[in-house]
Design a protein around this motif. Structure first.
Motif, short mmCIF file in Angstrom:
data_model
loop_
_atom_site.label_atom_id
_atom_site.label_comp_id
_atom_site.label_asym_id
_atom_site.label_seq_id
_atom_site.Cartn_x
_atom_site.Cartn_y
_atom_site.Cartn_z
N PHE A 66 18.76 6.03 21.16
CA PHE A 66 19.34 6.16 22.49
C PHE A 66 18.62 5.13 23.36
O PHE A 66 17.47 5.31 23.74
N HIS A 67 19.32 4.03 23.66
CA HIS A 67 18.71 2.90 24.35
C HIS A 67 18.89 2.99 25.86
O HIS A 67 19.68 3.79 26.38
N SER B 294 20.45 0.87 27.58
CA SER B 294 21.85 0.53 27.85
C SER B 294 22.73 1.76 27.83
O SER B 294 23.67 1.88 28.64
N HIS B 295 22.44 2.71 26.93
CA HIS B 295 23.19 3.97 26.90
C HIS B 295 22.93 4.77 28.17
O HIS B 295 23.86 5.34 28.77
N LEU C 233 25.63 5.91 31.16
CA LEU C 233 25.82 7.31 31.57
C LEU C 233 25.56 7.48 33.06
O LEU C 233 26.24 8.27 33.74
N TRP D 60 18.62 13.25 29.99
CA TRP D 60 18.66 11.96 29.29
C TRP D 60 17.64 11.00 29.90
O TRP D 60 16.96 10.27 29.17
N ALA E 254 26.26 13.23 25.14
CA ALA E 254 26.04 11.84 25.54
C ALA E 254 26.91 10.90 24.71
O ALA E 254 27.54 9.98 25.24
N ALA E 255 26.96 11.13 23.40
CA ALA E 255 27.78 10.28 22.54
C ALA E 255 29.26 10.42 22.89
O ALA E 255 30.01 9.44 22.89
N LEU F 109 30.10 8.57 26.09
CA LEU F 109 30.09 7.12 25.88
C LEU F 109 31.23 6.64 24.99
O LEU F 109 31.36 5.45 24.70
N MET G 215 31.56 7.38 21.85
CA MET G 215 30.99 7.04 20.55
C MET G 215 30.89 8.25 19.64
O MET G 215 30.20 8.21 18.62
N PHE H 71 23.52 11.29 18.38
CA PHE H 71 22.29 11.41 19.16
C PHE H 71 21.68 12.80 18.97
O PHE H 71 22.39 13.79 18.82
N SER I 225 16.41 10.95 19.62
CA SER I 225 17.01 9.64 19.85
C SER I 225 16.36 8.83 20.98
O SER I 225 16.17 7.63 20.84
#
Length: 320
Positions: A134-135, A137-138, A142, A161, A249-250, A253, A255, A261, A265
């Motif tokens: 979990f970067h 950028s993620h 969010l 997060w 979160a995924a 996004l 994803m 995640f 992560s």
């Protein structure tokens, strides 16, 4: 392993050895041998695992019972090419059981076999699926998506997060946060985790202020469950509820199904991001509160550093 009394009568031992060397042992015989102490599924595992070992011994023309230490070691190495560590562990348990019950020396206890198993488990751990990173950028995506929401759940999840990423928090550390864990100094908050003070960003600090305002929390757990009616509970987040937040979160996004995640992560992603920004493994270790640099080194793909750390750790254990 459960305590099974060995067969004591020499004639019974000889007959049983002959039977188990042949294979195709029915479950009733396994139940009798193990004195009825195992479930039906466990007996099936014994039966299947023993057949696997017998087939290998027949292929390489060695005795399965008693089995030589070298034969067991080579069987483990052969199985490791296609089997998971959990399967190999079961094989070893079954081989050990049959030797002990027949009053034979247990080859799985030999240091040569134990060393092979330890090496295998270490290698298999490296191959195990690691949580998707979990970067930053993620997190930024969010924040852009949910940052203006007034929903209690959106504010809480965005705070989770953010805290997990900036603080490199474990799930247990996140769940243990209390109202008093967040200390405001001037314009930003310090997060107290295991006597370590983590300075949070202005964005994270603003989220804490918003969360405390909308939740009305003035004591007790900082992060809490929210029911389907958007009502805040008194109990802290548990591991399953934290998992659901990261699964969300995924989904948010877009994803879902591509990334998985988990509560781990953010530690993975933050380690990678810090490494790419020029931080050393030692600095990442300190920031993430790891006792050893092995895990952050693994996260950032520095296998050499991980191996050196593991060797140092093992030497310390040996001295102790």
């Amino acid at each position: 392993m459960k305590k099974i009394e060995p067969i004591s009568d020499p004639i019974s031992i000889k007959q049983s050895l002959s039977t188990f060397k042949q294979g195709d042992i029915d479950l009733e015989r396994w139940k009798l041998l193990t004195m009825g102490q195992y479930s039906h599924n466990s007996l099936l595992s014994f039966q299947n695992d023993w057949q696997t070992f017998l087939a290998y011994c027949k292929e390489v023309n060695v005795s399965p019972l008693p089995a030589a230490v070298t034969a067991v070691r080579r069987f483990i190495e052969h199985s490791a090419k296609t089997r998971k560590a959990s399967s190999i562990k079961r094989y070893v348990i079954t081989i050990s059981l049959l030797h002990r019950v027949h009053s034979l020396p247990d080859p799985t206890r030999h240091r040569e076999v134990r060393f092979t198993l330890n090496r295998l488990y270490s290698e298999k751990a490296d191959d195990a699926a690691q949580a998707n990173a979990f970067h930053l950028s993620h997190l930024n995506a969010l924040q852009r998506q949910l940052g203006n929401s007034d929903r209690l759940k959106d504010i809480r999840d965005l705070l989770i997060w953010t805290l997990c990423f900036e603080g490199m928090l474990k799930r247990s550390e996140l769940a243990a946060l209390s109202f008093h864990s967040a200390i405001k100094e001037q314009e930003v908050y310090l997060l107290v985790v295991d006597d370590q003070r983590i300075e949070l960003s202005p964005e994270a600090s603003e989220l804490i202020d918003r969360w405390l305002l909308v939740s009305g929390i003035i004591d007790g757990p900082l992060l809490r469950r929210i029911n389907k009616h958007q009502q805040l509970g008194d109990a802290p987040m548990d591991h399953s509820s934290i998992y659901r937040v990261f699964r969300r979160a995924a989904t948010e996004l877009g994803m879902d199904g591509t990334l998985t995640f988990s509560g781990q992560s953010p530690r993975v992603g933050a380690s990678v991001d810090l490494s790419e920004s020029g931080k050393s493994i030692k600095e990442i270790q300190q920031q993430g509160r790891w006792k050893s640099p092995a895990m952050p080194a693994q996260y950032v793909g520095n296998k050499q550093a991980k191996d050196e750390a593991m060797d140092k750790f093992k030497r310390k254990i040996d001295k102790d």
